[in-house]
Design an enzyme around this catalytic site. Structure first.
Site, PDB file in Angstrom:
ATOM      1  N   ASN A  96       1.291   4.472  -6.421  1.00 28.12           N
ATOM      2  CA  ASN A  96       1.570   4.407  -7.863  1.00 28.12           C
ATOM      3  C   ASN A  96       1.191   3.067  -8.475  1.00 28.12           C
ATOM      4  O   ASN A  96       0.531   3.014  -9.505  1.00 28.12           O
ATOM      5  CB  ASN A  96       3.050   4.690  -8.113  1.00 28.12           C
ATOM      6  CG  ASN A  96       3.379   6.126  -7.792  1.00 28.12           C
ATOM      7  OD1 ASN A  96       2.594   7.022  -8.098  1.00 28.12           O
ATOM      8  ND2 ASN A  96       4.519   6.357  -7.159  1.00 28.12           N
ATOM      9  N   GLY A 148      -2.932  -0.378  -0.203  1.00 25.23           N
ATOM     10  CA  GLY A 148      -2.042   0.657  -0.742  1.00 25.23           C
ATOM     11  C   GLY A 148      -2.433   1.029  -2.161  1.00 25.23           C
ATOM     12  O   GLY A 148      -2.254   0.235  -3.088  1.00 25.23           O
ATOM     13  N   VAL A 149      -3.000   2.228  -2.313  1.00 18.89           N
ATOM     14  CA  VAL A 149      -3.382   2.677  -3.660  1.00 18.89           C
ATOM     15  C   VAL A 149      -2.467   3.825  -4.089  1.00 18.89           C
ATOM     16  O   VAL A 149      -2.913   4.910  -4.432  1.00 18.89           O
ATOM     17  CB  VAL A 149      -4.885   3.044  -3.764  1.00 18.89           C
ATOM     18  CG1 VAL A 149      -5.720   1.785  -3.859  1.00 18.89           C
ATOM     19  CG2 VAL A 149      -5.343   3.897  -2.583  1.00 18.89           C
ATOM     20  N   LYS A 159      23.285  -4.439  -6.306  1.00 20.34           N
ATOM     21  CA  LYS A 159      22.603  -3.329  -5.631  1.00 20.34           C
ATOM     22  C   LYS A 159      23.674  -2.440  -5.027  1.00 20.34           C
ATOM     23  O   LYS A 159      24.789  -2.889  -4.756  1.00 20.34           O
ATOM     24  CB  LYS A 159      21.709  -3.895  -4.519  1.00 20.34           C
ATOM     25  CG  LYS A 159      20.615  -2.971  -4.080  1.00 20.34           C
ATOM     26  CD  LYS A 159      19.371  -3.138  -4.926  1.00 20.34           C
ATOM     27  CE  LYS A 159      18.293  -2.164  -4.507  1.00 20.34           C
ATOM     28  NZ  LYS A 159      17.036  -2.380  -5.215  1.00 20.34           N
TER      29      LYS A 159
HETATM   30  P1  NAD Z   1       3.847   4.268  -3.363  1.00 20.65           P
HETATM   31  O1  NAD Z   1       4.613   4.915  -2.263  1.00 20.65           O
HETATM   32  O2  NAD Z   1       3.468   5.075  -4.556  1.00 20.65           O
HETATM   33  O3  NAD Z   1       2.493   3.654  -2.778  1.00 20.65           O
HETATM   34  C1  NAD Z   1       2.403   2.977  -1.573  1.00 20.65           C
HETATM   35  C2  NAD Z   1       1.059   3.324  -0.950  1.00 20.65           C
HETATM   36  O4  NAD Z   1       0.888   2.514   0.207  1.00 20.65           O
HETATM   37  C3  NAD Z   1       0.969   4.782  -0.487  1.00 20.65           C
HETATM   38  O5  NAD Z   1      -0.222   5.370  -0.965  1.00 20.65           O
HETATM   39  C4  NAD Z   1       0.982   4.668   1.043  1.00 20.65           C
HETATM   40  O6  NAD Z   1       0.237   5.686   1.677  1.00 20.65           O
HETATM   41  C5  NAD Z   1       0.336   3.312   1.245  1.00 20.65           C
HETATM   42  N1  NAD Z   1       0.624   2.682   2.527  1.00 20.65           N
HETATM   43  C6  NAD Z   1       1.774   2.699   3.264  1.00 20.65           C
HETATM   44  N2  NAD Z   1       1.608   1.990   4.393  1.00 20.65           N
HETATM   45  C7  NAD Z   1       0.342   1.498   4.368  1.00 20.65           C
HETATM   46  C8  NAD Z   1      -0.426   0.687   5.231  1.00 20.65           C
HETATM   47  N3  NAD Z   1       0.080   0.231   6.391  1.00 20.65           N
HETATM   48  N4  NAD Z   1      -1.689   0.367   4.884  1.00 20.65           N
HETATM   49  C9  NAD Z   1      -2.218   0.809   3.728  1.00 20.65           C
HETATM   50  N5  NAD Z   1      -1.541   1.610   2.876  1.00 20.65           N
HETATM   51  C10 NAD Z   1      -0.288   1.938   3.191  1.00 20.65           C
HETATM   52  O7  NAD Z   1       4.692   2.986  -3.790  1.00 20.65           O
HETATM   53  P2  NAD Z   1       4.543   2.142  -5.134  1.00 20.65           P
HETATM   54  O8  NAD Z   1       5.537   2.603  -6.115  1.00 20.65           O
HETATM   55  O9  NAD Z   1       3.108   2.074  -5.515  1.00 20.65           O
HETATM   56  O10 NAD Z   1       5.027   0.711  -4.644  1.00 20.65           O
HETATM   57  C11 NAD Z   1       4.187  -0.100  -3.831  1.00 20.65           C
HETATM   58  C12 NAD Z   1       4.977  -1.300  -3.359  1.00 20.65           C
HETATM   59  O11 NAD Z   1       5.421  -2.064  -4.479  1.00 20.65           O
HETATM   60  C13 NAD Z   1       6.238  -0.952  -2.568  1.00 20.65           C
HETATM   61  O12 NAD Z   1       6.409  -1.928  -1.580  1.00 20.65           O
HETATM   62  C14 NAD Z   1       7.342  -1.070  -3.599  1.00 20.65           C
HETATM   63  O13 NAD Z   1       8.578  -1.404  -3.006  1.00 20.65           O
HETATM   64  C15 NAD Z   1       6.837  -2.208  -4.456  1.00 20.65           C
HETATM   65  N6  NAD Z   1       7.317  -2.180  -5.829  1.00 20.65           N
HETATM   66  C16 NAD Z   1       7.088  -1.105  -6.614  1.00 20.65           C
HETATM   67  C17 NAD Z   1       7.531  -1.088  -7.930  1.00 20.65           C
HETATM   68  C18 NAD Z   1       7.247   0.078  -8.820  1.00 20.65           C
HETATM   69  O14 NAD Z   1       7.377  -0.059 -10.040  1.00 20.65           O
HETATM   70  N7  NAD Z   1       6.844   1.221  -8.299  1.00 20.65           N
HETATM   71  C19 NAD Z   1       8.233  -2.195  -8.432  1.00 20.65           C
HETATM   72  C20 NAD Z   1       8.455  -3.309  -7.612  1.00 20.65           C
HETATM   73  C21 NAD Z   1       7.990  -3.279  -6.313  1.00 20.65           C
END
Ligand code: NAD
Length: 359
Positions: free
Chosen positions: A180, A177-178, A80
């Site tokens: 991505n 969390g809805v 990282k």
């Molecule tokens: P994102 O930012 O698109 O979505 C996160 C959502 O969670 C947002 O809509 C945000 O408003 C909501 N949120 C934040 N705090 C909240 C709370 N307290 N209660 C309810 N909702 C809340 O992020 P993402 O890409 O969808 O990723 C989601 C999680 O998965 C993150 O923790 C990320 O690190 C992890 N992750 C993502 C990927 C990926 O491919 N995108 C891969 C591995 C891990």
């Protein structure tokens, strides 16, 4: 700041401190392990309060990537990088190129990718000076649908163990969390016939989800107490903690968020409470599987096949946990460490070193 002793303690191979005064770059690259292959892990840009904080973060994240990549079945190690600074203020092409030159100087031992505070466009700039970067334009694209797919398969494996069937039809799933990943996951769950409850702090995200899904909505602070079959954290880390533990009324926790357990002891507590927690790094590996595919010429079908294997990995983790009576997060660590040890012994044998005998 003790660095080498910390490296010894966590078994890190290499930590590189980088600075370029003209470009305004201050960065740290941590390579935890190359036992399985080049160390792949994103570069995070963050306004850390101190160098100590940045070092702590990069070491923790690099080690996490070793475990994630290993259990995802990738021939990749873990690493990282962090760039110290505010991405909205300090990021520019000169800084990114300077960072890219440091990555290049490692000759492929570390492969970088996007992370918090960096974007696909940033990877395109880094690509100008090194080929050891993935997540560039025209590459693997948005990882979120694949992360969601992996979570979906992992949920099925957990449902098989807890409810005796892998179909999620009729099960009540709460998705926190809805964004991505969460929205893509909800689509898969809805298609399967699961009953959905969703929650988000962002009204736009909620409105977007409600426009296409049939789901109950609960306010963010109430999400932990909803009685359900599966709780799926897809928002932020640390959601299983002293405050939320007494509230949880689910049978399974399986979501995309990283570092779901605030501390290891919270994983022990879930186990004692009879809640099956599918370790985050096992179930959310779909995104890294997708981006890693760029290294061998991107093929969507191959990614889907590899992501589908998350089902079997979760199955193996849960089997070992049940057999040994240990929490699944410990079982996952054990399986990873076995794979790493076998790889190290193999390379020692190939080099003709006797270390593996003592191993
Ligand atoms: P994102 O930012 O698109 O979505 C996160 C959502 O969670 C947002 O809509 C945000 O408003 C909501 N949120 C934040 N705090 C909240 C709370 N307290 N209660 C309810 N909702 C809340 O992020 P993402 O890409 O969808 O990723 C989601 C999680 O998965 C993150 O923790 C990320 O690190 C992890 N992750 C993502 C990927 C990926 O491919 N995108 C891969 C591995 C891990």
């Amino acid at each position: 700041m003790e660095v080498i002793s910390r490296m010894v303690q966590g078994d890190y191979e290499q930590v590189v401190f980088c600075q370029d005064r003209e470009a305004g770059l201050r960065a740290i690259i941590a390579i935890h392990s190359t036992a399985l292959g080049p160390a792949l892990g994103g570069v995070r840009m963050w306004p850390y309060g101190s160098e100590e904080e940045a070092l702590f973060d990069v070491l923790r994240l690099a080690r996490g990537m070793t475990y994630k990549n290993a259990l995802a079945g990738l021939s990749l190690g873990g690493g990282k990088a962090v760039i110290l600074g505010d991405p909205s203020r300090d990021k520019g092409e000169a800084l990114l190129r300077a960072f890219g030159r440091f990555v290049d100087s490692l000759g492929g031992r570390y492969i970088t990718a996007e992370d918090v505070g960096t974007s696909q466009q940033d990877m395109d700039v880094i690509r100008q000076v090194t080929r050891h970067v993935v997540g560039v334009s025209g590459g693997s694209g948005d990882p979120s649908p694949f992360t969601a797919l992996g979570v979906f398969y992992g949920m099925k494996a957990a449902a098989k163990r807890v409810f005796g069937r892998e179909s999620l039809a009729g099960l009540h799933v709460v998705v926190q969390g809805v964004g991505n990943v969460g929205l893509n996951l909800c689509r898969l769950l809805a298609r399967e016939g699961a009953r959905l409850t969703i929650s988000d702090i962002n009204t736009r995200a909620l409105t977007r989800a409600m426009a296409e899904l049939k789901a109950n909505v609960v306010p963010p602070e109430e999400v932990y107490g909803v009685e359900c079959d599966i709780f799926s954290p897809c928002a932020l880390g640390g959601v299983v903690n002293d405050k939320t533990l007494p509230l949880l009324r689910c049978r399974i926790i399986a979501g995309a968020a990283n570092n779901v357990l605030l501390e290891e002891r919270h994983g022990e507590a879930l186990h004692a409470k009879g809640i099956l927690y599918v370790p985050d790094y096992v179930i959310n590996a779909g995104g890294v599987i997708n981006v890693a595919e760029e290294l061998q010429g991107y093929q969507r079908r191959r990614v889907e096949e590899k992501v589908a294997r998350i089902y079997h990995t979760v199955e193996r983790v849960l089997e070992l946990a049940a057999r040994e009576g240990i929490p699944p997060f410990k079982a996952a660590d054990r399986l990873t460490e076995e794979r790493l040890l076998a790889a190290r012994q193999k390379s020692q044998r190939q080099r003709g070193e006797p270390g593996w005998l003592a191993g």
